[in-house]
Design a protein around this motif. Sequence first.
Motif, PDB file in Angstrom:
ATOM      1  N   ALA A   1      19.683  64.696  51.373  1.00  0.00           N
ATOM      2  CA  ALA A   1      19.356  63.529  50.552  1.00  0.00           C
ATOM      3  C   ALA A   1      20.257  62.379  50.964  1.00  0.00           C
ATOM      4  O   ALA A   1      21.352  62.583  51.483  1.00  0.00           O
ATOM      5  N   GLY A   2      19.779  61.170  50.742  1.00  0.00           N
ATOM      6  CA  GLY A   2      20.559  60.002  51.111  1.00  0.00           C
ATOM      7  C   GLY A   2      20.251  59.524  52.515  1.00  0.00           C
ATOM      8  O   GLY A   2      19.315  59.999  53.169  1.00  0.00           O
TER       9      GLY A   2
ATOM     10  N   GLU B   1      26.640  56.746  47.403  1.00  0.00           N
ATOM     11  CA  GLU B   1      26.935  56.879  48.833  1.00  0.00           C
ATOM     12  C   GLU B   1      28.094  55.971  49.230  1.00  0.00           C
ATOM     13  O   GLU B   1      29.017  56.383  49.943  1.00  0.00           O
TER      14      GLU B   1
ATOM     15  N   THR C   1      22.505  57.946  44.990  1.00  0.00           N
ATOM     16  CA  THR C   1      22.063  56.553  45.041  1.00  0.00           C
ATOM     17  C   THR C   1      22.875  55.787  46.083  1.00  0.00           C
ATOM     18  O   THR C   1      23.926  56.261  46.528  1.00  0.00           O
TER      19      THR C   1
ATOM     20  N   PRO D   1      17.910  63.540  44.798  1.00  0.00           N
ATOM     21  CA  PRO D   1      17.702  62.132  45.177  1.00  0.00           C
ATOM     22  C   PRO D   1      18.025  61.141  44.067  1.00  0.00           C
ATOM     23  O   PRO D   1      18.416  59.996  44.342  1.00  0.00           O
ATOM     24  N   ASP D   2      17.889  61.546  42.806  1.00  0.00           N
ATOM     25  CA  ASP D   2      18.228  60.653  41.700  1.00  0.00           C
ATOM     26  C   ASP D   2      19.727  60.436  41.584  1.00  0.00           C
ATOM     27  O   ASP D   2      20.174  59.430  41.032  1.00  0.00           O
TER      28      ASP D   2
END
Length: 218
Positions: A142-143, A170, A166, A162-163
């Motif tokens: 993710a990210g 990051e 953010t 994913p929520d």
Amino acid sequence: MTDIELSLIVIAGTALLTGIIFLLVARAKKERLGKLRALAERHGWQFDPIQTRLSSGYTLSGERWTLQVLTQAKGVDVEPHTFNVSSETVFNAQVPTQPGRYILVGPAPVGVALGTFGERLQKRIIEQYLGPQAAGVRPVQAGSSTFMQRFMIFASEPARVPDLVTPGFEAWMTRWEKHKPVAKLTPDGLEIRLADVALKQPEDVEALVDVGASLSGR
């Protein structure tokens, strides 16, 4: 001027310089604590300084969260009167109870290839940070691509990741990368930990609290 007189002058000068340095350090520390206290008052947080013979720091508390910043001397080093000093910054927050939910984000091990060894390392990391009860936790991507190269993510509910990852999260993790930031969500709550650093600047403290509030509210 005799050798004895020169020695006395050197000793007196050294004592004076040591005293000046001590006063400057004490003044700087007082100013830092004053700024942190003002930050707490502005936001309605509770501020409690920590000062013992072998430790110093502070605790900030808000609604459902606590931030502790601590520097400790852990025993005597090789040289007399010197100490092995370590620092740590830990943010904890209560989150809505969700049994079985585990998410871990931390620095990716450098130079570890995939395969049997990599799987063993992943298992050891999961058990170290989440405990043996974190069954079903697996790697998640993710990210941004840059973030995935630098950090590892494990989760029991990949769809939720994913929520959490953010752009703001990051950026914060990347900002403190050299201090091995670790964020984890468990049924016990949220924890964000920085190694070998004691946050002293109000803007750094505020940024961590913002990240923690964002994560704990999801």
